[in-house]
Write a protein that holds these residues in place. Structure first.
Motif, PDB file in Angstrom:
ATOM      1  N   LEU A 238     -43.645 -26.070   0.588  1.00 39.93           N
ATOM      2  CA  LEU A 238     -43.277 -24.909  -0.214  1.00 39.93           C
ATOM      3  C   LEU A 238     -42.509 -25.267  -1.487  1.00 39.93           C
ATOM      4  O   LEU A 238     -42.302 -24.393  -2.340  1.00 39.93           O
ATOM      5  CB  LEU A 238     -42.414 -23.943   0.625  1.00 39.93           C
ATOM      6  CG  LEU A 238     -42.992 -23.476   1.963  1.00 39.93           C
ATOM      7  CD1 LEU A 238     -41.986 -22.586   2.690  1.00 39.93           C
ATOM      8  CD2 LEU A 238     -44.313 -22.741   1.764  1.00 39.93           C
ATOM      9  N   ASP A 239     -42.095 -26.520  -1.613  1.00 40.65           N
ATOM     10  CA  ASP A 239     -41.262 -26.887  -2.766  1.00 40.65           C
ATOM     11  C   ASP A 239     -42.062 -26.778  -4.066  1.00 40.65           C
ATOM     12  O   ASP A 239     -43.128 -27.423  -4.211  1.00 40.65           O
ATOM     13  CB  ASP A 239     -40.753 -28.318  -2.604  1.00 40.65           C
ATOM     14  CG  ASP A 239     -39.813 -28.717  -3.725  1.00 40.65           C
ATOM     15  OD1 ASP A 239     -38.651 -28.270  -3.708  1.00 40.65           O
ATOM     16  OD2 ASP A 239     -40.263 -29.455  -4.639  1.00 40.65           O
ATOM     17  N   PRO A 240     -41.596 -25.981  -5.038  1.00 43.76           N
ATOM     18  CA  PRO A 240     -42.377 -25.772  -6.273  1.00 43.76           C
ATOM     19  C   PRO A 240     -42.561 -27.039  -7.094  1.00 43.76           C
ATOM     20  O   PRO A 240     -43.610 -27.240  -7.707  1.00 43.76           O
ATOM     21  CB  PRO A 240     -41.572 -24.712  -7.034  1.00 43.76           C
ATOM     22  CG  PRO A 240     -40.206 -24.761  -6.439  1.00 43.76           C
ATOM     23  CD  PRO A 240     -40.376 -25.166  -5.021  1.00 43.76           C
ATOM     24  N   GLY A 241     -41.551 -27.934  -7.127  1.00 50.92           N
ATOM     25  CA  GLY A 241     -41.689 -29.183  -7.874  1.00 50.92           C
ATOM     26  C   GLY A 241     -42.760 -30.076  -7.288  1.00 50.92           C
ATOM     27  O   GLY A 241     -43.571 -30.664  -8.026  1.00 50.92           O
ATOM     28  N   HIS A 242     -42.785 -30.173  -5.969  1.00 55.03           N
ATOM     29  CA  HIS A 242     -43.806 -30.981  -5.289  1.00 55.03           C
ATOM     30  C   HIS A 242     -45.203 -30.436  -5.578  1.00 55.03           C
ATOM     31  O   HIS A 242     -46.138 -31.195  -5.883  1.00 55.03           O
ATOM     32  CB  HIS A 242     -43.526 -30.985  -3.793  1.00 55.03           C
ATOM     33  CG  HIS A 242     -44.655 -31.476  -2.949  1.00 55.03           C
ATOM     34  ND1 HIS A 242     -44.954 -32.815  -2.790  1.00 55.03           N
ATOM     35  CD2 HIS A 242     -45.599 -30.791  -2.222  1.00 55.03           C
ATOM     36  CE1 HIS A 242     -46.016 -32.941  -2.006  1.00 55.03           C
ATOM     37  NE2 HIS A 242     -46.424 -31.731  -1.640  1.00 55.03           N
ATOM     38  N   LEU A 243     -45.345 -29.120  -5.497  1.00 57.63           N
ATOM     39  CA  LEU A 243     -46.656 -28.503  -5.719  1.00 57.63           C
ATOM     40  C   LEU A 243     -47.078 -28.610  -7.183  1.00 57.63           C
ATOM     41  O   LEU A 243     -48.261 -28.860  -7.476  1.00 57.63           O
ATOM     42  CB  LEU A 243     -46.625 -27.045  -5.276  1.00 57.63           C
ATOM     43  CG  LEU A 243     -46.361 -26.818  -3.770  1.00 57.63           C
ATOM     44  CD1 LEU A 243     -46.174 -25.340  -3.476  1.00 57.63           C
ATOM     45  CD2 LEU A 243     -47.498 -27.394  -2.929  1.00 57.63           C
ATOM     46  N   ALA A 244     -46.153 -28.432  -8.100  1.00 52.34           N
ATOM     47  CA  ALA A 244     -46.480 -28.527  -9.533  1.00 52.34           C
ATOM     48  C   ALA A 244     -46.922 -29.925  -9.913  1.00 52.34           C
ATOM     49  O   ALA A 244     -47.718 -30.106 -10.844  1.00 52.34           O
ATOM     50  CB  ALA A 244     -45.275 -28.096 -10.366  1.00 52.34           C
ATOM     51  N   ARG A 248     -49.913 -32.402  -2.099  1.00 52.98           N
ATOM     52  CA  ARG A 248     -50.713 -31.623  -1.158  1.00 52.98           C
ATOM     53  C   ARG A 248     -49.903 -30.454  -0.629  1.00 52.98           C
ATOM     54  O   ARG A 248     -48.677 -30.524  -0.475  1.00 52.98           O
ATOM     55  CB  ARG A 248     -51.198 -32.493  -0.006  1.00 52.98           C
ATOM     56  CG  ARG A 248     -50.108 -33.065   0.880  1.00 52.98           C
ATOM     57  CD  ARG A 248     -50.672 -34.006   1.931  1.00 52.98           C
ATOM     58  NE  ARG A 248     -51.659 -33.319   2.783  1.00 52.98           N
ATOM     59  CZ  ARG A 248     -52.347 -33.937   3.727  1.00 52.98           C
ATOM     60  NH1 ARG A 248     -52.207 -35.248   3.909  1.00 52.98           N
ATOM     61  NH2 ARG A 248     -53.204 -33.265   4.472  1.00 52.98           N
ATOM     62  N   ARG A 249     -50.587 -29.358  -0.340  1.00 51.88           N
ATOM     63  CA  ARG A 249     -49.901 -28.148   0.142  1.00 51.88           C
ATOM     64  C   ARG A 249     -49.838 -28.106   1.666  1.00 51.88           C
ATOM     65  O   ARG A 249     -48.840 -27.700   2.236  1.00 51.88           O
ATOM     66  CB  ARG A 249     -50.596 -26.897  -0.390  1.00 51.88           C
ATOM     67  CG  ARG A 249     -49.944 -25.595   0.061  1.00 51.88           C
ATOM     68  CD  ARG A 249     -50.473 -24.395  -0.697  1.00 51.88           C
ATOM     69  NE  ARG A 249     -49.880 -23.143  -0.221  1.00 51.88           N
ATOM     70  CZ  ARG A 249     -48.678 -22.689  -0.562  1.00 51.88           C
ATOM     71  NH1 ARG A 249     -47.917 -23.417  -1.383  1.00 51.88           N
ATOM     72  NH2 ARG A 249     -48.223 -21.546  -0.095  1.00 51.88           N
ATOM     73  N   HIS A 250     -50.902 -28.560   2.326  1.00 53.75           N
ATOM     74  CA  HIS A 250     -50.963 -28.455   3.787  1.00 53.75           C
ATOM     75  C   HIS A 250     -50.958 -29.847   4.410  1.00 53.75           C
ATOM     76  O   HIS A 250     -51.517 -30.798   3.864  1.00 53.75           O
ATOM     77  CB  HIS A 250     -52.203 -27.693   4.222  1.00 53.75           C
ATOM     78  CG  HIS A 250     -52.327 -26.341   3.571  1.00 53.75           C
ATOM     79  ND1 HIS A 250     -51.440 -25.328   3.789  1.00 53.75           N
ATOM     80  CD2 HIS A 250     -53.241 -25.862   2.676  1.00 53.75           C
ATOM     81  CE1 HIS A 250     -51.790 -24.272   3.084  1.00 53.75           C
ATOM     82  NE2 HIS A 250     -52.884 -24.570   2.397  1.00 53.75           N
ATOM     83  N   PHE A 280     -46.611 -18.601   2.968  1.00 54.24           N
ATOM     84  CA  PHE A 280     -45.204 -18.327   2.656  1.00 54.24           C
ATOM     85  C   PHE A 280     -44.919 -18.717   1.202  1.00 54.24           C
ATOM     86  O   PHE A 280     -45.419 -19.733   0.710  1.00 54.24           O
ATOM     87  CB  PHE A 280     -44.284 -19.111   3.591  1.00 54.24           C
ATOM     88  CG  PHE A 280     -42.930 -18.498   3.744  1.00 54.24           C
ATOM     89  CD1 PHE A 280     -42.699 -17.531   4.702  1.00 54.24           C
ATOM     90  CD2 PHE A 280     -41.871 -18.872   2.914  1.00 54.24           C
ATOM     91  CE1 PHE A 280     -41.445 -16.948   4.846  1.00 54.24           C
ATOM     92  CE2 PHE A 280     -40.621 -18.293   3.047  1.00 54.24           C
ATOM     93  CZ  PHE A 280     -40.404 -17.326   4.015  1.00 54.24           C
ATOM     94  N   PRO A 281     -44.123 -17.921   0.473  1.00 49.60           N
ATOM     95  CA  PRO A 281     -43.860 -18.206  -0.952  1.00 49.60           C
ATOM     96  C   PRO A 281     -43.119 -19.530  -1.157  1.00 49.60           C
ATOM     97  O   PRO A 281     -42.543 -20.097  -0.238  1.00 49.60           O
ATOM     98  CB  PRO A 281     -42.988 -17.020  -1.385  1.00 49.60           C
ATOM     99  CG  PRO A 281     -43.289 -15.938  -0.395  1.00 49.60           C
ATOM    100  CD  PRO A 281     -43.555 -16.637   0.891  1.00 49.60           C
ATOM    101  N   GLU A 282     -43.154 -20.000  -2.403  1.00 46.52           N
ATOM    102  CA  GLU A 282     -42.487 -21.246  -2.736  1.00 46.52           C
ATOM    103  C   GLU A 282     -40.990 -21.148  -2.455  1.00 46.52           C
ATOM    104  O   GLU A 282     -40.363 -20.096  -2.629  1.00 46.52           O
ATOM    105  CB  GLU A 282     -42.728 -21.597  -4.210  1.00 46.52           C
ATOM    106  CG  GLU A 282     -44.193 -21.920  -4.513  1.00 46.52           C
ATOM    107  CD  GLU A 282     -44.406 -22.348  -5.953  1.00 46.52           C
ATOM    108  OE1 GLU A 282     -43.426 -22.276  -6.749  1.00 46.52           O
ATOM    109  OE2 GLU A 282     -45.532 -22.751  -6.307  1.00 46.52           O
ATOM    110  N   LEU A 283     -40.450 -22.296  -2.039  1.00 38.83           N
ATOM    111  CA  LEU A 283     -39.051 -22.346  -1.630  1.00 38.83           C
ATOM    112  C   LEU A 283     -38.537 -23.759  -1.902  1.00 38.83           C
ATOM    113  O   LEU A 283     -39.148 -24.743  -1.454  1.00 38.83           O
ATOM    114  CB  LEU A 283     -38.949 -22.020  -0.136  1.00 38.83           C
ATOM    115  CG  LEU A 283     -37.617 -21.636   0.464  1.00 38.83           C
ATOM    116  CD1 LEU A 283     -37.118 -20.328  -0.127  1.00 38.83           C
ATOM    117  CD2 LEU A 283     -37.754 -21.516   1.984  1.00 38.83           C
ATOM    118  N   ASP A 284     -37.470 -23.861  -2.657  1.00 36.90           N
ATOM    119  CA  ASP A 284     -36.944 -25.185  -3.007  1.00 36.90           C
ATOM    120  C   ASP A 284     -36.676 -26.007  -1.754  1.00 36.90           C
ATOM    121  O   ASP A 284     -35.931 -25.576  -0.858  1.00 36.90           O
ATOM    122  CB  ASP A 284     -35.647 -25.041  -3.812  1.00 36.90           C
ATOM    123  CG  ASP A 284     -35.880 -24.496  -5.204  1.00 36.90           C
ATOM    124  OD1 ASP A 284     -37.036 -24.545  -5.671  1.00 36.90           O
ATOM    125  OD2 ASP A 284     -34.916 -24.009  -5.834  1.00 36.90           O
TER     126      ASP A 284
END
Length: 419
Positions: A238-244, A248-250, A280-284
């Motif tokens: 869920l971490d936005p920095g990791h996803l940006a 990988r998301r899953h 679930f929404p992004e979460l630091d």
């Protein structure tokens, strides 16, 4: 002084604790009679545990009816006489006898019933009605078959317990259980998975759920089957920095492997519903884990879970969801609950339901011990299981908007850090 309804409750209580032993005794007597008829002598005598719980020590049984006090007899003899007459008529109608006692009332001797004597389990089953006559007959049929096919159950004093254990099996499942017990008694299954056992009609899930019974019937402590594959836990980053950054998301983790997640999560949200975990929404610093049902041991075994600063559990607001939360904590997951107390229920009850996933009504039920719930959580749990609860019994977590849940997580984390 007891009513007929109260004594019937007493009879059923005794029937619950003795019916399997009565069925086992029938099987033993049938075996003895058959052996005598064939001139082979008596079969192996029953084990002490079977003897102690046999039909002869369970029935007949005298159920106390209570007695009017001398004061009540003097004050209201007509009521006591009517009570006695009711019992005389009821016992005659149902073919059972009464024990009586002579009482002195206003210079005359009067006979009052003291006990209702039920001669045997058959009679008790007829008195209780409903499923009992069929249940007792089914238990006896199965006991005779089990004693014939698996005589070690009689010798080891396990027949009554086995009859009780198979009581809820359908005829198809009982027949399959007997075939499985006979097969494992004669074959070595070492190295096979449950799915590979060559018994027609048997599948892995069926066998996994009945391993104990199959071991008992086959007289084997170990069936030799390969252990189940290690459980896997699925989770979403869920971490936005990791996803940006294109991460990988899953992901998933196999319990026992040493693989670590892409980053050490600071916040972990365990979700009962798979969809809410995935979306679930992004979460630091966050990770959402698919709880998918009861237990919690697999998630508790994740080596990186204890290092998370905040662990939250989000499930349905119903009796099952709160029991699952209790089970996760019992397994060692130190999770705070998310939207699982009475204020949250009252806020979102407009989305509540009174039917389960199959459309069956949700009912009141006896609450289970939930020692790991907080006072606020247990208040909701006791309400949702109570007979007097006239409102919805379930608010599914997916009915609550995800951004509301994410905001609640941030608020909980912020409050902890501020405190």
């Amino acid at each position: 002084m007891k009513t007929t309804e109260q004594v019937l409750t007493d009879i059923e209580r005794r029937l619950v604790s003795t019916w399997a032993s009565c069925a086992a005794e029938t099987a033993r007597m049938t075996s003895h009679t058959a052996a005598a008829a064939e001139g082979t002598g008596s079969p192996t005598p029953p084990a002490p545990s079977e003897q102690r719980s046999s039909l002869s020590t369970s029935w007949p049984h005298a159920f106390p009816l209570g007695q009017p006090s001398s004061t009540n007899l003097a004050k209201d003899f007509s009521a006591a006489a009517a009570w006695a007459a009711t019992w005389r008529a009821w016992s005659t109608k149902h073919g059972v006898s009464l024990r009586t006692r002579t009482r002195r009332v206003h210079t005359t001797d009067q006979e009052f019933p003291t006990h209702l004597v039920v001669p045997d389990a058959n009679h008790a089953a007829r008195l209780c009605g409903r499923h009992w006559p069929q249940r007792l007959e089914r238990g006896r049929r199965r006991a005779i078959l089990l004693a014939e096919c698996f005589p070690h159950l009689v010798e080891a004093g396990l027949l009554a317990a086995t009859i009780a254990a198979v009581d809820e099996l359908s005829e198809v499942d009982f027949e399959l259980l007997c075939r499985a017990g006979a097969w494992f008694a004669k074959h070595d299954a070492t190295g096979l998975t449950p799915r590979q056992v060559p018994i027609e009609g048997l599948h892995a899930k069926w066998l996994n759920h009945r391993l104990g019974l199959v071991r008992r019937l086959s007289a084997r402590d170990d069936l030799g089957l390969l252990p189940p594959h290690p459980p896997r836990v699925h989770f979403t980053y869920l971490d936005p920095g990791h996803l940006a950054a294109g991460g990988r998301r899953h992901d998933s983790a196999t319990i026992g492997d040493q693989a670590l997640p892409a980053y050490q999560p600071r916040v972990v949200v365990i979700s009962e519903n798979k969809d809410t975990a995935i979306h679930f929404p992004e979460l630091d610093g966050g990770v959402s884990i698919e709880g998918v049902g009861r237990g919690g041991a697999a998630i508790a075994a994740l080596p990186w879970l204890p290092a998370a600063e905040h662990i939250l559990y989000w499930g349905d607001m119903d009796a099952d969801g709160l029991e699952i939360l209790n089970e996760f904590r019992a397994a060692g997951v130190p999770a705070r609950s998310l939207l699982m107390d009475l204020p949250a229920f009252e806020q979102w009850e407009r989305f509540g339901t009174n039917v389960d996933a199959r459309g069956r009504p949700l009912q009141a039920r006896m609450p289970r011990p939930v020692p790991f719930l907080t006072d606020a959580e247990e208040t909701l749990y006791q309400s949702l299981t109570a007979e007097t609860w006239a409102r919805h019994r379930r608010v599914e977590q997916e009915r609550i908007p995800l951004d509301v849940a994410a905001s609640a997580v941030r608020r909980i984390v912020g409050d902890i850090q501020a405190g």
